[in-house]
Every structure is written in C-alpha cells, then in structure tokens.
Design an enzyme around this catalytic site. Structure first.
Site, PDB file in Angstrom:
ATOM      1  N   HIS A 311       0.855  -1.186   0.000  1.00  0.00           N
ATOM      2  CA  HIS A 311       0.000   0.000   0.000  1.00  0.00           C
ATOM      3  C   HIS A 311       0.887   1.229   0.000  1.00  0.00           C
ATOM      4  CE1 HIS A 311      -3.045   2.932   1.302  1.00  0.00           C
ATOM      5  NE2 HIS A 311      -3.944   2.060   0.912  1.00  0.00           N
ATOM      6  N   ASP A 369      -7.745  -4.169  -0.573  1.00  0.00           N
ATOM      7  CA  ASP A 369      -8.291  -4.343  -1.919  1.00  0.00           C
ATOM      8  C   ASP A 369      -8.259  -5.809  -2.348  1.00  0.00           C
ATOM      9  OD1 ASP A 369      -8.736  -1.545  -2.474  1.00  0.00           O
ATOM     10  OD2 ASP A 369      -6.568  -1.339  -2.572  1.00  0.00           O
TER      11      ASP A 369
END
Length: 435
Positions: A311, A369
């Site tokens: 991330h 995600d």
C-alpha cells in the site's frame, strides 16, 4: 536555507538574504506541519509539492492514519474496535458528529435515514438515458449529480439544519442508487427499499431480490459486506476526499461535490484497485500458474505487478486487511460446494505471499483491496460494481469531510499555485510573417 527551532522554522532566501519565521503546528497525532502561508507574502515564494505528498491542505478531526505503524483511527477510535463491535450506520454517525451515539441518538439517526431511503420517482427515468451496458460508475456519477436538481429548498450550505438533512439524504439514498445501477445493467426491475430491514440487508435485498421469488440474505454475507463498508468509510485526505473538499470550497451544491468525489474514485489508481485484483486473478487463471506470475513479480526487468499487495500509505500490514481477511475466509467457508477457480487461486496466492521471504522482507502483504475483491466476487457482485460499492461506503466520509470543511472558520476556495515552465512573454506574429 532552513533553520528549525522548537516552534518555528526560519526560511531564508539566499539570493536576497531575507527571512521569514513560519510557525510549526502540532496536531493530536502525527507529524507537525509548517505553516507556510507567510512565505509568499514575505519572500515572494511558493512551495512546490507535486501530488501534495507532503502538504497538509486542511485541519481535520475525522480520520487519522499512521502508515508506518499500521494505525487507522476514526474520530480517535481504532478501526479494529469499530470493525469488531460497531456497524456501518453507527460508524457513519461517528464520522459525521464526532462521537458514538447514545441509544436515543442512534434510534433517531436510523429513523431519519430510513425516512430518506426513497428517491424521487422521476429520478428513475435518468437510468433509461444510459446505454444498457454503461459502466455503473458512469451512471452513479451522473445520477448523484442530478440529485442537485431535486432539493433546492434545503441545500443552503450555511444552514446547519440543511447540512444535516443533506448528510442524511446522501447516506440514506446511496444504497438505493447503487442497487439501481446494478439492476439496470442486468435489465431487471428496480427493487424499492424495505425499511423493515437493516442498512446492509436492505442494500443486499435491493441488489439481489427479484419479484418472482423471495430473497433472504445470509448473516455471514451481511457481516462481510458491513465490514467492507466500515473499512472503506473514510481514509483521510485521499484523492477523492480532497476533490470533495476542493469542489465544496467553491460553495458548490453538496450533491455535485459527492459526484466529483465519485468521478475521482473511479480512477484505476484509486477506487479501481479491487477490480484490478480480480482481473489479475483471471489472468493467472489457475493455481498451477501462480509460481510463474510470482516469478514475474520478482523480476525487476518485468513490468508485471501483483495487484492487491502492499500500500502506498501503509508501510506495515494494512490494518484493514487484518480485519477483512477473517471475514473473507468465513464467507468462503460458508459457501457450500464452492468451485470457483478464481477464489482458489486467490487463497493460494495469499498463502504464498504470507510465507515467501521476498514478500515478507518488502512488506508486500495482501491489502484491503485484495480481500474486498475476493469477497465481492464471492457474493456474485459483478466486477463493474466494485467501485460503486466503494463509493457507497466512502460517501459517509465524503459528506462528513464536506460538513467539517463548511464549518471551518479558515475555509477558503482551493487555489493551488504552479511552477510555470512555458514560454516567456512574446509578441504575436502575423500569419504571413511566420516561418
């Protein structure tokens, strides 16, 4: 030249010798910031920060994240506690008002939200103006923008009661609009809200039920989707939230501000990440192909990247991923006779990433995600709807950020500056004299 003291930073222009003292401001958590507003006034200088990566654009008391430590707080409450003990509607109240509601406040909030779940019947005609195969996000952006035309009498942004009503309308109507995007794509009739159901159950009923037969949602599916909404409800000053604030700083209609946030969220680099995870898994195709794709990801000469790992902000494990991972596994375990190669591929890829030294050393852990894409796929929600559901969740944060900005005494219209690198001033040359 920059000289740092405890409470000020002195910036000196070496070409002129002039200096300015810029105060250092400290928030509740996180790094201090330098207030550079006097920089141009005193020295005639602007700062240059492409992407606003080290620029604080506002004061906010809503969300705090520490990417290095893997911390995410909503109004000071750790996301882990909220995910375990709260629900999306209560989290929406918290984001909007700053405190967890009392039982009476929560009852009143739920009642208000249920009163506003319906949309004007005429709004349904907007959907028919789109192609049958239009991307749901294009419909979502357009329909939300059109909401601005229905509430002229109650969108005075400087009226606290109007702001409150608008916030409730956004949170209440988003599931209805999102479900209609899905139904229009399928060619099925719209399903009206059922206010005897909870917020998430109502949304699932509007998405999955058909007039010909009853629909009853599974508790484990409701829990998984509710968690997704909580984890995506807000995430500090990201691209879409900053867009909502920038749009709102011009005193724009709030529904148009939310539509602008949706348009930004639609970008592949922002809200489309969970779609990219599913596309990657489809490209891998089968568990037997994973090793070759992992090898490609490790190859510096190959542009291929594994989507859903690591991330930009979280340099440690994404705290949201820790939470949603268990819900993901619970959901998959509850699905009898599951025979979906894509989901089997995802679980094997997760196992490899959590055990492989290459991923561990680089902290390329599965992120939110990765798991949200798997959950939505397991719920039989089309990939094109993934970002729509993200927008449904984030609308609570967007409208809370918008309210906070309007109430901020320092609010002013957003106007970034630039470093101009074009031609210097020059004179117009007549056509027949040009060579």
């Amino acid at each position: 030249m920059i000289r740092v003291a405890q409470d000020t930073v002195t910036i000196t222009d070496n070409t002129t010798g002039r200096s300015v003292d810029c105060p250092v401001q400290r928030g509740t958590c996180g790094e201090p910031v330098i207030d550079v507003r006097a920089l141009h006034r005193e020295l005639g200088l602007f700062t240059y920060d492409p992407g606003f990566g080290v620029t604080a654009s506002c004061r906010s008391a809503i969300t705090y994240l520490d990417g290095d430590a893997g911390v995410l707080l909503y109004r000071g409450y750790p996301i882990e506690q909220l995910a375990e003990r709260s629900n999306f509607l209560e989290v929406s109240y918290l984001l909007l008002y700053g405190e967890l509601p009392t039982p009476a406040q929560m009852q009143a909030f739920e009642h208000s939200v249920k009163r506003h779940t319906m949309v004007h019947e005429h709004l349904n005609k907007f959907f028919a103006g789109y192609r049958y195969d239009a991307h749901p996000m294009s419909i979502m952006v357009g329909v939300m923008g059109s909401m601005a035309s229905y509430y002229h009498e109650s969108t005075n942004i400087f009226s606290p009661s109007d702001r409150d009503l608008t916030a409730h309308r956004v949170i209440a109507k988003m599931p209805n609009i999102a479900a209609k995007c899905h139904k229009y794509y399928l060619g099925q009739p719209f399903v009206y809200p059922d206010n005897t159901l909870g917020y998430v159950e109502n949304f699932m009923n509007m998405i999955f039920s058909v007039p010909a037969e009853p629909y009853v949602s599974q508790a484990v599916a409701v829990r998984a989707l509710d968690l997704l909404l909580i984890l995506h409800a807000d995430h500090e000053q990201n691209a879409s939230t900053s867009t909502v604030r920038l749009c709102g700083s011009a005193e724009t209609n709030p529904f148009a501000c939310i539509a602008a946030g949706m348009a930004t969220l639609w970008g592949r680099a922002h809200g489309g990440a969970n779609e990219a995870v599913v596309h990657m898994l489809q490209n891998i195709g089968d568990v037997s192909n994973i090793s070759s794709f992992v090898a490609r990801a490790k190859d510096k000469g190959d542009s291929f990247r594994l989507m859903g790992f690591g991330h930009r902000v979280y340099k440690n494990y994404d705290p949201r991923a820790k939470i949603i991972r268990q819900a993901c596994h619970d959901l998959l375990d509850s699905m009898e006779g599951i025979d979906q190669p894509l989901l089997e591929t995802a679980m094997e890829l997760e196992r490899i990433a959590l055990e492989d030294d290459y991923f561990i050393e680089r902290k390329l852990y599965p992120n939110v995600d990765f798991y949200s894409g798997i959950i939505l796929k397991a719920l039989n929600i089309p990939v094109s709807m993934f970002t729509v559901i993200f927008a449904l969740a984030r609308s609570a944060g967007w409208i809370s950020q918008w309210v906070e900005m309007i109430e901020d005494a320092e609010m002013r219209i957003g106007r970034p500056r630039q470093l101009y690198v074009g031609a210097a001033q020059r004179d117009y040359v007549a056509m027949d004299a040009r060579r």
